[in-house]
Design an enzyme around this catalytic site. Structure first.
Site, PDB file in Angstrom:
ATOM      1  N   SER A 153       3.066 -43.864 -50.244  1.00 50.22           N
ATOM      2  CA  SER A 153       3.841 -44.938 -49.616  1.00 50.22           C
ATOM      3  C   SER A 153       3.218 -45.396 -48.302  1.00 50.22           C
ATOM      4  O   SER A 153       3.419 -46.537 -47.894  1.00 50.22           O
ATOM      5  CB  SER A 153       5.298 -44.531 -49.426  1.00 50.22           C
ATOM      6  N   HIS A 173      12.391 -46.409 -59.872  1.00 51.66           N
ATOM      7  CA  HIS A 173      11.825 -45.758 -61.074  1.00 51.66           C
ATOM      8  C   HIS A 173      12.315 -44.313 -61.246  1.00 51.66           C
ATOM      9  O   HIS A 173      12.037 -43.687 -62.258  1.00 51.66           O
ATOM     10  CB  HIS A 173      10.288 -45.851 -61.085  1.00 51.66           C
TER      11      HIS A 173
HETATM   12  C1  LIG Z   1      10.161 -41.094 -55.264  1.00 53.96           C
HETATM   13  S1  LIG Z   1      10.756 -40.749 -53.667  1.00 53.96           S
HETATM   14  C2  LIG Z   1      10.232 -42.190 -52.784  1.00 53.96           C
HETATM   15  C3  LIG Z   1      10.220 -41.965 -51.325  1.00 53.96           C
HETATM   16  C4  LIG Z   1       9.681 -43.120 -50.478  1.00 53.96           C
HETATM   17  N1  LIG Z   1      10.408 -44.349 -50.664  1.00 53.96           N
HETATM   18  C5  LIG Z   1       8.213 -43.306 -50.798  1.00 53.96           C
HETATM   19  O1  LIG Z   1       7.846 -44.279 -51.439  1.00 53.96           O
HETATM   20  O2  LIG Z   1       7.445 -42.430 -50.418  1.00 53.96           O
HETATM   21  C6  LIG Z   1      12.512 -40.991 -53.810  1.00 53.96           C
HETATM   22  C7  LIG Z   1      13.280 -40.740 -52.525  1.00 53.96           C
HETATM   23  O3  LIG Z   1      14.688 -40.850 -52.806  1.00 53.96           O
HETATM   24  C8  LIG Z   1      15.362 -39.839 -52.085  1.00 53.96           C
HETATM   25  N2  LIG Z   1      16.657 -39.572 -52.723  1.00 53.96           N
HETATM   26  C9  LIG Z   1      16.866 -38.981 -53.927  1.00 53.96           C
HETATM   27  N3  LIG Z   1      18.184 -38.923 -54.213  1.00 53.96           N
HETATM   28  C10 LIG Z   1      18.819 -39.513 -53.154  1.00 53.96           C
HETATM   29  C11 LIG Z   1      20.186 -39.786 -52.883  1.00 53.96           C
HETATM   30  N4  LIG Z   1      21.154 -39.444 -53.750  1.00 53.96           N
HETATM   31  N5  LIG Z   1      20.508 -40.417 -51.731  1.00 53.96           N
HETATM   32  C12 LIG Z   1      19.522 -40.767 -50.846  1.00 53.96           C
HETATM   33  N6  LIG Z   1      18.195 -40.534 -51.063  1.00 53.96           N
HETATM   34  C13 LIG Z   1      17.843 -39.918 -52.206  1.00 53.96           C
HETATM   35  C14 LIG Z   1      14.410 -38.664 -52.150  1.00 53.96           C
HETATM   36  O4  LIG Z   1      14.685 -37.695 -51.156  1.00 53.96           O
HETATM   37  C15 LIG Z   1      13.054 -39.344 -51.964  1.00 53.96           C
HETATM   38  O5  LIG Z   1      12.700 -39.438 -50.615  1.00 53.96           O
END
Ligand SMILES: C[S@@+](CC[C@H](N)C(=O)[O-])C[C@H]1O[C@@H](n2cnc3c(N)ncnc32)[C@H](O)[C@@H]1O
Length: 374
Positions: free
Chosen positions: A190, A282
């Site tokens: 990211s 995704h």
């Molecule tokens: C695939 S990662 C992407 C992180 C960031 N946007 C990036 O591109 O590096 C998905 C993110 O969603 C967060 N996440 C998952 N479930 C969540 C929830 N119920 N509420 C808030 N954040 C959540 C995770 O902790 C993670 O940081």
């Protein structure tokens, strides 16, 4: 601070080509890949592909022994590397022979040196991908992949079967080291997307940007540094707050950045004029994506926008990396998937949103700009 374009060049390791050139290069590479696969008898292809795990584990070994860090000071022989890392010299030599064959490290006159790929595996590289290797080669990730056959057969989430709880709960509550490794892996990608986004999308009129699922805040920190008029908020799981605060401090934007620990299925911070979701959609099925997006739609500032940053599965059978990351989505979460164009279109409608604009980044990820429908 380096300008956005200088940072983009540094992050990509060279020029920043326009998206159409990148797409053409990907298509050419896919054609060569297809030819490469057809050049051997079927059983050879089976053997070669079955050995795919060797890449994961060999790269993990090299990073675990810190070989890219050792080579940062100059070339070393395998005996010197083994002595410095306390490893078996014969095994190190064979490991490096394999990795050189796979395109990693340089081998000249009996000594090994970093190349452009392994340079990215140094811990101190500003755009390091070391955490991706540590995440992918980890014992807990291997346990998840062991459940892939049961995921395909039964539809039960593989990570939950392997870890005894949903994936993100495991990261945030059960194994903080794994959580940190995963957040670091996400940040490696990211950071690049954030830089390309900042270069491509005009944000001069944005007052308050909210990065939903923004991890440890590296994208927000970069965008705030580029735009002094802007304030920003990251919403993510509470376990990432301490890391995000360090990221904001290091980038000199802590006064304009807020971290909100919460659950995007319950509520998101209100009143922002731009909400961005980098590689979040995704992770979830349509029902849960629509819930996140509807939660945003309900509380966004009047005239506000949502930008979803994802790549699109192309409508052809040839090689595309997204079909591989789709396998990761298949096993990691509960309902996660990469999507085709028509699947994205259906999702926007379901969430009560209209596609107002669409822009391709040089990474070939798309920025879907969405506004409330009707
Ligand atoms: C695939 S990662 C992407 C992180 C960031 N946007 C990036 O591109 O590096 C998905 C993110 O969603 C967060 N996440 C998952 N479930 C969540 C929830 N119920 N509420 C808030 N954040 C959540 C995770 O902790 C993670 O940081």
């Amino acid at each position: 601070m380096a300008s956005g374009i200088e940072r983009a060049k540094e992050a990509l390791g060279g020029a920043v080509p326009p998206p159409w050139i990148v797409r053409a290069a990907f298509r050419a590479r896919a054609a060569i890949g297809a030819l490469h696969a057809r050049m051997v008898p079927g059983f050879s292809l089976v053997l070669e592909r079955t050995f795919g795990m060797v890449d994961t584990k060999a790269l993990y070994c090299a990073v675990d022994l810190r070989i890219p860090d050792l080579l940062a000071r100059g070339p070393l022989t395998s005996t010197q590397i083994a002595a410095a890392s306390g490893a078996d010299p014969d095994a190190v030599e064979r490991l490096l022979r394999f990795l050189v064959m796979r395109g990693f490290f340089k081998h000249r006159r009996g000594a090994y040196a970093n190349n452009a790929a392994t340079d990215r595996l140094r811990e101190d590289h500003p755009y390091s991908f070391r955490d991706w290797v540590l995440f992918f080669g980890s014992e807990w990730n291997a346990r998840i992949w062991n459940e892939m056959p049961s995921r395909v057969r039964t539809g039960r989430p593989a990570a939950e079967t392997a870890l005894g709880m949903p994936f993100f709960q495991y990261l945030s509550e059960e194994n903080p080291d794994a959580g940190r490794a995963f957040a670091g892996a996400m940040a490696s990608g990211s950071r690049l997307q954030g830089i390309l986004f900042g270069e491509t999308i005009g944000l001069e009129d944005v007052r308050h940007l909210c990065d939903i699922g923004g991890g440890s805040g590296s994208v927000l920190a970069h965008l705030l540094a580029l735009h002094p008029q802007m304030h920003g908020t990251v919403l993510d799981l509470p376990s990432l707050e301490a890391d995000a605060r360090v990221v904001f401090e290091d980038a000199g934007v802590a006064e304009r950045a807020t971290f909100v620990g919460g659950d995007f299925f319950d509520a998101v911070p209100g009143g922002c004029d731009l909400y961005v979701l980098f590689a979040v959609v995704h992770d979830w099925d349509d029902e849960r994506c629509a819930l996140i997006l509807s939660n945003i739609r309900r509380v966004m500032a009047p005239g506000g926008r949502i930008m979803v940053i994802e790549a699109v599965i192309p409508p052809h059978d040839s090689e595309h990396f997204l079909k591989t990351t789709d396998m990761l989505m298949l096993v990691l979460g509960d309902g996660g998937r990469e999507r085709t164009d028509s699947e994205f279109a259906a999702l926007w409608t379901r969430a009560g949103l209209r596609l107002a604009n669409r822009t391709m980044l040089p990474s070939t990820f798309e920025v879907f700009e969405l506004v409330p429908a009707g």
